[in-house]
Design a protein around this motif. Structure first.
Motif, PDB file in Angstrom:
ATOM      1  N   ARG A 161       7.816  -2.147  -9.089  1.00  0.00           N
ATOM      2  CA  ARG A 161       6.833  -1.366 -10.041  1.00  0.00           C
ATOM      3  C   ARG A 161       5.804  -1.959 -10.052  1.00  0.00           C
ATOM      4  O   ARG A 161       5.292  -0.554 -10.098  1.00  0.00           O
ATOM      5  N   ILE A 162       4.884  -2.086  -8.986  1.00  0.00           N
ATOM      6  CA  ILE A 162       3.938  -2.050  -8.437  1.00  0.00           C
ATOM      7  C   ILE A 162       3.420  -1.156  -7.524  1.00  0.00           C
ATOM      8  O   ILE A 162       2.652   0.156  -8.098  1.00  0.00           O
ATOM      9  N   ARG A 163       5.061  -0.588  -6.631  1.00  0.00           N
ATOM     10  CA  ARG A 163       5.281   0.695  -5.641  1.00  0.00           C
ATOM     11  C   ARG A 163       5.028   1.836  -6.888  1.00  0.00           C
ATOM     12  O   ARG A 163       4.266   2.915  -6.382  1.00  0.00           O
TER      13      ARG A 163
ATOM     14  N   PRO B 270      -0.314  -4.674  -0.090  1.00  0.00           N
ATOM     15  CA  PRO B 270       0.414  -4.420   0.940  1.00  0.00           C
ATOM     16  C   PRO B 270       1.851  -4.126   0.402  1.00  0.00           C
ATOM     17  O   PRO B 270       1.952  -2.825   1.646  1.00  0.00           O
ATOM     18  N   LEU B 271       1.687  -3.747  -1.112  1.00  0.00           N
ATOM     19  CA  LEU B 271       3.274  -2.982  -1.529  1.00  0.00           C
ATOM     20  C   LEU B 271       2.447  -1.081  -1.585  1.00  0.00           C
ATOM     21  O   LEU B 271       3.321  -0.401  -1.836  1.00  0.00           O
ATOM     22  N   ILE B 272       1.106  -1.368  -1.710  1.00  0.00           N
ATOM     23  CA  ILE B 272       0.718   0.168  -2.349  1.00  0.00           C
ATOM     24  C   ILE B 272       0.156   1.104  -1.191  1.00  0.00           C
ATOM     25  O   ILE B 272      -0.565   1.597  -1.171  1.00  0.00           O
ATOM     26  N   GLY B 273      -0.341  -0.175   0.018  1.00  0.00           N
ATOM     27  CA  GLY B 273      -0.837   0.447   1.149  1.00  0.00           C
ATOM     28  C   GLY B 273      -1.953   0.771   1.335  1.00  0.00           C
ATOM     29  O   GLY B 273      -2.860   2.171   2.102  1.00  0.00           O
ATOM     30  N   ARG B 274      -2.909   0.540   0.761  1.00  0.00           N
ATOM     31  CA  ARG B 274      -4.367   0.440   0.403  1.00  0.00           C
ATOM     32  C   ARG B 274      -5.139  -0.282   0.010  1.00  0.00           C
ATOM     33  O   ARG B 274      -4.295  -1.408  -0.575  1.00  0.00           O
ATOM     34  N   LYS B 275      -6.815  -0.564  -0.021  1.00  0.00           N
ATOM     35  CA  LYS B 275      -7.158  -1.519   0.067  1.00  0.00           C
ATOM     36  C   LYS B 275      -7.685  -1.373  -1.761  1.00  0.00           C
ATOM     37  O   LYS B 275      -7.837  -0.332  -2.356  1.00  0.00           O
TER      38      LYS B 275
END
Ligand SMILES: *Cc1c(COP(=O)(O)O)cnc(C)c1O
Length: 440
Positions: A347-349, A399-404
């Protein structure tokens, strides 16, 4: 005139006390939680007419909380208290498909617990007579509570704070928030578990030696002074929805000890336009199981990604049972769903992909429940309650959204402070010694 509202224990309704006594005592002497002796009814029509959007939280807080304060000595000070406590907003963001997200993370420690902690601190500061014995607030914490309480009480004259946390068992980010205060806030890394911390606090409260030195008080989530202010953002956001659409709002609340959910139930109880209240739990399923099969079975907590909700024996259930003694009533009042870590991650993704929203694991738990229970099945004005800023959980989220995850100024300021803490053994003697150290 109706009788003034007082507060009695969930376990004994025969003795009722005033607002400020209930705040100072925290827990009732019989181990119960304080609940109002009767319920006010707000003139919601009038409140709605008076409210200009975006709603001003202090104004709504005054109207909502005043009946509970009644003729208590704090009553004339309520406007000052609410102005001080509610000095940051709780905006209601609207996503493309009309779904709302109530952002409760704009306070000093970036979690909703700032509302309760700041309100309690503002009250305590005005309850203390100048020159009287200092008050010592003890708080056992496994995460967000200790930071919010420390921030709220930091620098207040005549009030000392002792924060107890299990050494090595909180995340580095959390530990920084618990140990960056100094001054009147002392942080204790207990060589033990969270349960040891809680046991130490309970022992301290009944220790004659400590009680002679200082007036002990608690600031944990069962304190009435933390619960009531949480009703304010439900009042403000439901009024906003109602003014804009003429419809009531329904909430999905990331839940652990059920303090936030109890506040929402109280807001509905006094007349605010609130329809459904859904409790979003992680893999700790005590409440979900109870609503399903009627069997109340507290259990040890399980560690999950939404760690601030890792509660196996939710204390505020006692307040819910007081309002809804029959299971059938409780089932009408709330529903609940449990979400595992894999679903939280997913869900975060998808929250980021679909909406560009970055959710903390607790907020993502509620968003997942929304998808499962609500979409297409129960129309209405739904609001996901967002309880913490994702930057507090960057090691999970990034790590889940691939950005800071951008760090808000409030947190950046905390992270820049030096840290300090005292390590203690999980024994009352060690806590006693550490508390009196450096005290005149
Ligand atoms: C404390 C906390 C919760 C759980 O709130 P309760 O009032 O204990 O149910 C949820 N999310 C976050 C971020 C928290 O800090």
């Amino acid at each position: 005139m109706t009788a003034a509202i007082r507060f009695h224990s969930t376990r004994d309704s025969s003795a009722a006390i005033r607002f400020s006594q209930a705040l100072l005592q925290g827990l009732a002497p019989d181990g119960g939680l304080y609940v109002p002796t009767s319920w006010p009814t707000l003139d919601v029509q009038a409140l709605g007419r008076e409210t200009t959007l975006p709603a001003k939280l202090p104004t709504i807080a005054n109207r909502l909380i005043a009946p509970f304060v009644g003729d208590d000595a704090l009553a004339p000070k309520l406007p000052d208290i609410t102005a001080e406590a509610f000095n940051f907003p709780a905006p209601l963001a609207t996503l493309d498909d009309g779904l709302g997200v109530l952002e409760l993370f704009h306070g000093p420690t970036a979690a909703f617990k700032d509302f309760g902690a700041r309100f309690l601190a503002a009250n305590f500061a005005r309850l203390r007579e100048p020159g009287s014995q200092p008050i010592t607030i003890l708080v056992a914490t496994s995460g967000d509570t200790g930071g919010a309480v420390a921030a709220a009480f930091h620098g207040r004259p005549g009030i000392n704070v002792g924060v107890l946390f299990p050494k090595g068992l909180v995340s580095p980010t959390q530990e920084r928030q618990l140990t960056c205060w100094g001054g009147n806030v002392k942080s204790f890394a207990v060589r033990g578990t969270f349960d040891d911390c809680q046991r130490l606090v309970k022992q301290a409260f009944v220790d004659p030696e400590l009680r002679q030195q200082t007036q002990l008080s608690s600031a944990n989530s069962i304190n009435l002074g933390r619960l009531l202010p949480q009703a304010v953002y439900y009042a403000a956001s439901s009024l906003e929805v109602w003014k804009k659409t003429g419809e009531p709002a329904s909430y999905i609340i990331p839940s652990g000890n059920l303090g936030n959910a109890a506040a929402c139930i109280w807001a509905r109880k006094v007349g605010l336009p609130i329809r459904d209240i859904v409790l979003a739990h992680n893999a700790n399923q005590t409440v979900t199981d109870f609503l399903r099969n009627g069997d109340w079975r507290p259990r040890p907590s399980i560690a999950t990604l939404a760690s601030a909700m890792d509660v196996g024996n939710p204390s505020n259930m006692e307040r819910l049972r007081a309002l809804f003694p029959e299971l059938a009533q409780l089932r009408t009042a709330v529903s609940a769903e449990s979400v595992d870590d894999a679903a939280i991650r997913e869900r975060i993704r998808t929250g980021f992909e679909r909406y560009g929203q970055i959710w903390c694991p607790h907020t993502a738990t509620a968003a997942e429940v929304y998808e499962r229970l609500v979409v297409g099945k129960r129309p209405g004005r739904w609001i996901i309650v967002s309880t913490a800023h994702p930057a507090k959980f960057s090691e999970i989220v990034e790590p889940l959204i691939g950005r800071k995850v951008p760090v808000p100024d409030t947190l950046a300021k905390l992270f820049a402070r030096p840290t300090e803490c005292t390590e203690i053994a999980p024994e009352l003697g060690s806590l006693r010694a550490a508390l009196s150290e450096g005290r005149a």
